[in-house]
Design a protein around this motif. Structure first.
Motif, PDB file in Angstrom:
ATOM      1  N   SER A 147     -19.843 -20.739  33.386  1.00  0.00           N
ATOM      2  CA  SER A 147     -19.884 -20.853  31.920  1.00  0.00           C
ATOM      3  C   SER A 147     -20.193 -22.275  31.470  1.00  0.00           C
ATOM      4  O   SER A 147     -20.997 -22.492  30.557  1.00  0.00           O
ATOM      5  CB  SER A 147     -18.554 -20.385  31.321  1.00  0.00           C
ATOM      6  OG  SER A 147     -17.481 -21.139  31.864  1.00  0.00           O
ATOM      7  N   LEU A 148     -19.559 -23.269  32.113  1.00  0.00           N
ATOM      8  CA  LEU A 148     -19.802 -24.662  31.733  1.00  0.00           C
ATOM      9  C   LEU A 148     -21.242 -25.079  32.045  1.00  0.00           C
ATOM     10  O   LEU A 148     -21.849 -25.858  31.295  1.00  0.00           O
ATOM     11  CB  LEU A 148     -18.820 -25.578  32.456  1.00  0.00           C
ATOM     12  CG  LEU A 148     -18.798 -27.046  32.010  1.00  0.00           C
ATOM     13  CD1 LEU A 148     -18.442 -27.141  30.530  1.00  0.00           C
ATOM     14  CD2 LEU A 148     -17.813 -27.851  32.849  1.00  0.00           C
ATOM     15  N   PHE A 149     -21.810 -24.543  33.122  1.00  0.00           N
ATOM     16  CA  PHE A 149     -23.194 -24.884  33.477  1.00  0.00           C
ATOM     17  C   PHE A 149     -24.160 -24.422  32.394  1.00  0.00           C
ATOM     18  O   PHE A 149     -25.023 -25.185  31.940  1.00  0.00           O
ATOM     19  CB  PHE A 149     -23.555 -24.252  34.818  1.00  0.00           C
ATOM     20  CG  PHE A 149     -25.016 -24.361  35.173  1.00  0.00           C
ATOM     21  CD1 PHE A 149     -25.528 -25.531  35.702  1.00  0.00           C
ATOM     22  CD2 PHE A 149     -25.881 -23.291  34.961  1.00  0.00           C
ATOM     23  CE1 PHE A 149     -26.870 -25.634  36.022  1.00  0.00           C
ATOM     24  CE2 PHE A 149     -27.225 -23.395  35.274  1.00  0.00           C
ATOM     25  CZ  PHE A 149     -27.719 -24.573  35.793  1.00  0.00           C
ATOM     26  N   PHE A 150     -24.040 -23.178  31.955  1.00  0.00           N
ATOM     27  CA  PHE A 150     -24.967 -22.654  30.949  1.00  0.00           C
ATOM     28  C   PHE A 150     -24.748 -23.321  29.589  1.00  0.00           C
ATOM     29  O   PHE A 150     -25.708 -23.504  28.821  1.00  0.00           O
ATOM     30  CB  PHE A 150     -24.814 -21.141  30.839  1.00  0.00           C
ATOM     31  CG  PHE A 150     -25.358 -20.402  32.027  1.00  0.00           C
ATOM     32  CD1 PHE A 150     -26.725 -20.320  32.249  1.00  0.00           C
ATOM     33  CD2 PHE A 150     -24.500 -19.812  32.947  1.00  0.00           C
ATOM     34  CE1 PHE A 150     -27.236 -19.641  33.350  1.00  0.00           C
ATOM     35  CE2 PHE A 150     -25.004 -19.142  34.060  1.00  0.00           C
ATOM     36  CZ  PHE A 150     -26.364 -19.067  34.252  1.00  0.00           C
ATOM     37  N   PHE A 151     -23.501 -23.710  29.297  1.00  0.00           N
ATOM     38  CA  PHE A 151     -23.248 -24.443  28.057  1.00  0.00           C
ATOM     39  C   PHE A 151     -23.957 -25.792  28.083  1.00  0.00           C
ATOM     40  O   PHE A 151     -24.630 -26.184  27.124  1.00  0.00           O
ATOM     41  CB  PHE A 151     -21.745 -24.617  27.851  1.00  0.00           C
ATOM     42  CG  PHE A 151     -21.403 -25.493  26.683  1.00  0.00           C
ATOM     43  CD1 PHE A 151     -21.519 -25.010  25.387  1.00  0.00           C
ATOM     44  CD2 PHE A 151     -20.976 -26.800  26.876  1.00  0.00           C
ATOM     45  CE1 PHE A 151     -21.216 -25.814  24.297  1.00  0.00           C
ATOM     46  CE2 PHE A 151     -20.675 -27.616  25.801  1.00  0.00           C
ATOM     47  CZ  PHE A 151     -20.788 -27.119  24.506  1.00  0.00           C
ATOM     48  N   ASN A 152     -23.807 -26.517  29.203  1.00  0.00           N
ATOM     49  CA  ASN A 152     -24.474 -27.812  29.326  1.00  0.00           C
ATOM     50  C   ASN A 152     -25.992 -27.672  29.342  1.00  0.00           C
ATOM     51  O   ASN A 152     -26.710 -28.525  28.811  1.00  0.00           O
ATOM     52  CB  ASN A 152     -24.013 -28.521  30.603  1.00  0.00           C
ATOM     53  CG  ASN A 152     -22.612 -29.073  30.492  1.00  0.00           C
ATOM     54  OD1 ASN A 152     -22.216 -29.570  29.450  1.00  0.00           O
ATOM     55  ND2 ASN A 152     -21.847 -28.972  31.568  1.00  0.00           N
ATOM     56  N   MET A 153     -26.495 -26.598  29.962  1.00  0.00           N
ATOM     57  CA  MET A 153     -27.933 -26.368  29.966  1.00  0.00           C
ATOM     58  C   MET A 153     -28.446 -26.140  28.547  1.00  0.00           C
ATOM     59  O   MET A 153     -29.516 -26.656  28.169  1.00  0.00           O
ATOM     60  CB  MET A 153     -28.255 -25.155  30.843  1.00  0.00           C
ATOM     61  CG  MET A 153     -29.731 -24.819  30.940  1.00  0.00           C
ATOM     62  SD  MET A 153     -30.717 -26.140  31.703  1.00  0.00           S
ATOM     63  CE  MET A 153     -30.237 -25.947  33.417  1.00  0.00           C
ATOM     64  N   PHE A 154     -27.687 -25.407  27.743  1.00  0.00           N
ATOM     65  CA  PHE A 154     -28.075 -25.176  26.347  1.00  0.00           C
ATOM     66  C   PHE A 154     -28.112 -26.482  25.560  1.00  0.00           C
ATOM     67  O   PHE A 154     -29.057 -26.754  24.804  1.00  0.00           O
ATOM     68  CB  PHE A 154     -27.109 -24.186  25.698  1.00  0.00           C
ATOM     69  CG  PHE A 154     -27.307 -24.032  24.211  1.00  0.00           C
ATOM     70  CD1 PHE A 154     -28.377 -23.282  23.715  1.00  0.00           C
ATOM     71  CD2 PHE A 154     -26.427 -24.629  23.324  1.00  0.00           C
ATOM     72  CE1 PHE A 154     -28.568 -23.150  22.345  1.00  0.00           C
ATOM     73  CE2 PHE A 154     -26.614 -24.493  21.952  1.00  0.00           C
ATOM     74  CZ  PHE A 154     -27.686 -23.761  21.467  1.00  0.00           C
ATOM     75  N   ILE A 155     -27.079 -27.325  25.738  1.00  0.00           N
ATOM     76  CA  ILE A 155     -27.036 -28.613  25.041  1.00  0.00           C
ATOM     77  C   ILE A 155     -28.183 -29.506  25.497  1.00  0.00           C
ATOM     78  O   ILE A 155     -28.818 -30.195  24.685  1.00  0.00           O
ATOM     79  CB  ILE A 155     -25.684 -29.302  25.283  1.00  0.00           C
ATOM     80  CG1 ILE A 155     -24.530 -28.443  24.744  1.00  0.00           C
ATOM     81  CG2 ILE A 155     -25.664 -30.673  24.625  1.00  0.00           C
ATOM     82  CD1 ILE A 155     -24.585 -28.208  23.253  1.00  0.00           C
ATOM     83  N   LEU A 156     -28.489 -29.499  26.806  1.00  0.00           N
ATOM     84  CA  LEU A 156     -29.577 -30.328  27.332  1.00  0.00           C
ATOM     85  C   LEU A 156     -30.915 -29.897  26.754  1.00  0.00           C
ATOM     86  O   LEU A 156     -31.713 -30.738  26.303  1.00  0.00           O
ATOM     87  CB  LEU A 156     -29.600 -30.238  28.853  1.00  0.00           C
ATOM     88  CG  LEU A 156     -30.713 -31.012  29.570  1.00  0.00           C
ATOM     89  CD1 LEU A 156     -30.556 -32.507  29.334  1.00  0.00           C
ATOM     90  CD2 LEU A 156     -30.713 -30.711  31.060  1.00  0.00           C
ATOM     91  N   ILE A 157     -31.193 -28.603  26.753  1.00  0.00           N
ATOM     92  CA  ILE A 157     -32.456 -28.106  26.221  1.00  0.00           C
ATOM     93  C   ILE A 157     -32.583 -28.424  24.731  1.00  0.00           C
ATOM     94  O   ILE A 157     -33.653 -28.810  24.243  1.00  0.00           O
ATOM     95  CB  ILE A 157     -32.588 -26.594  26.486  1.00  0.00           C
ATOM     96  CG1 ILE A 157     -32.710 -26.331  27.992  1.00  0.00           C
ATOM     97  CG2 ILE A 157     -33.790 -26.004  25.750  1.00  0.00           C
ATOM     98  CD1 ILE A 157     -32.703 -24.862  28.357  1.00  0.00           C
ATOM     99  N   SER A 158     -31.474 -28.285  24.001  1.00  0.00           N
ATOM    100  CA  SER A 158     -31.499 -28.576  22.560  1.00  0.00           C
ATOM    101  C   SER A 158     -31.799 -30.039  22.287  1.00  0.00           C
ATOM    102  O   SER A 158     -32.636 -30.373  21.434  1.00  0.00           O
ATOM    103  CB  SER A 158     -30.154 -28.189  21.931  1.00  0.00           C
ATOM    104  OG  SER A 158     -29.875 -26.819  22.117  1.00  0.00           O
ATOM    105  N   SER A 159     -31.144 -30.941  23.020  1.00  0.00           N
ATOM    106  CA  SER A 159     -31.373 -32.369  22.800  1.00  0.00           C
ATOM    107  C   SER A 159     -32.775 -32.775  23.233  1.00  0.00           C
ATOM    108  O   SER A 159     -33.420 -33.624  22.586  1.00  0.00           O
ATOM    109  CB  SER A 159     -30.319 -33.193  23.544  1.00  0.00           C
ATOM    110  OG  SER A 159     -30.352 -32.935  24.928  1.00  0.00           O
ATOM    111  N   MET A 160     -33.294 -32.160  24.311  1.00  0.00           N
ATOM    112  CA  MET A 160     -34.664 -32.449  24.732  1.00  0.00           C
ATOM    113  C   MET A 160     -35.661 -31.988  23.678  1.00  0.00           C
ATOM    114  O   MET A 160     -36.643 -32.681  23.371  1.00  0.00           O
ATOM    115  CB  MET A 160     -34.944 -31.771  26.065  1.00  0.00           C
ATOM    116  CG  MET A 160     -34.244 -32.415  27.250  1.00  0.00           C
ATOM    117  SD  MET A 160     -34.461 -31.500  28.788  1.00  0.00           S
ATOM    118  CE  MET A 160     -36.228 -31.636  29.008  1.00  0.00           C
TER     119      MET A 160
END
Length: 262
Positions: free
Chosen positions: A42-55
């Protein structure tokens, strides 16, 4: 900030995205470790979402600077091209390290794997099946991308869009075939040194193909919105350089790992 400068370069405004992306990448690595060891994704996909959004927001700012504010002058573009060349060189040395490990293990197989390469009970892929088809697909995608770039240089936007779309479709086709190949693989990642090197090398190349598809997709969206001209299209050039680099790496990979071992 004053807009009067005594130099032709662009000093970017204060942006939160570099530091946010840096922390996101660190958290992504930690969450990936948690996924591997504690089976909590769950934490991995949350961080992936935040990373994609900031990129996405960072890219939005860069597009605004280049297309709508006109900050990317010829001098800025020249430095950006040099930066892209250095990035591709760094990627080249990354793959050189993987090929180095492969050829080292092949030239001197250890006694733990029976002094054989490929090791015993490793059934290799038929290089004239999916690997050869994937090679033809990537070569064709390079041709269609060159066609698209040449059309853009001649201000033929419709032809450039069509050929770029063909390139993206061929890249997605390549990734789909590689996924099928992985599903049907007769060995896995922990099957001796060969399995580790094979899936590391082909897997990272596949990841680069996916990144290239995303790169080309954003280029296609910008091309549709007429962000490029025949003399000002660095985004297109950077994406094409990256894609051709991925093509060349695959040819070396196909010859050394698929064809040579058959």
């Amino acid at each position: 900030m004053s807009t009067n400068h005594n130099h032709p370069f662009h000093l970017v405004t204060i942006s939160p995205w570099p530091i946010i992306n840096a922390f996101n990448l660190m958290n992504l690595l930690l969450s990936l470790v948690m996924w591997f060891f504690y089976l909590n994704s769950s934490l991995f996909f949350f961080n992936m979402f935040i990373l994609i959004s900031s990129m996405f927001l960072w890219w939005r700012d860069v597009i605004r600077e280049s297309t709508f504010q006109g900050f990317h002058s010829l001098s800025v573009m020249k430095l950006m091209k040099f930066s892209m060349i250095l990035f591709i060189i760094s990627e080249l040395f990354f793959f050189i390290s993987l090929f180095w490990a492969y050829f080292h293990a092949m030239s001197s197989p250890s006694i733990e794997i029976g002094l054989l390469w490929p090791p015993k009970n490793i059934i290799m892929f038929n290089p004239f099946s999916i690997p050869l088809l994937n090679s033809l697909i990537l070569i064709s995608s390079g041709i269609s991308l060159t066609w698209s770039h040449n059309s853009l240089l001649n201000s033929n936007y419709k032809e450039s869009m069509i050929s770029l779309m063909i390139t993206i479709i061929l890249g997605m086709y390549f990734s789909s075939l590689q996924f099928i190949e992985y599903l049907e693989a007769p060995f896995c990642l922990n099957d001796s040194t060969f399995g580790s090197i094979f899936f590391m090398t082909t897997g990272f190349h596949g990841l680069h193909v996916i990144i290239g598809i995303i790169f080309l997709s954003f280029t296609f969206i910008r091309l549709i919105n007429l962000h490029f001209s025949s003399i000002h299209h660095f985004n297109f050039e950077a994406a094409s350089w990256y894609w051709h680099f991925v093509d060349v790496i695959w040819l070396f990979l196909y010859i050394s790992i698929y064809w040579w071992m058959f």
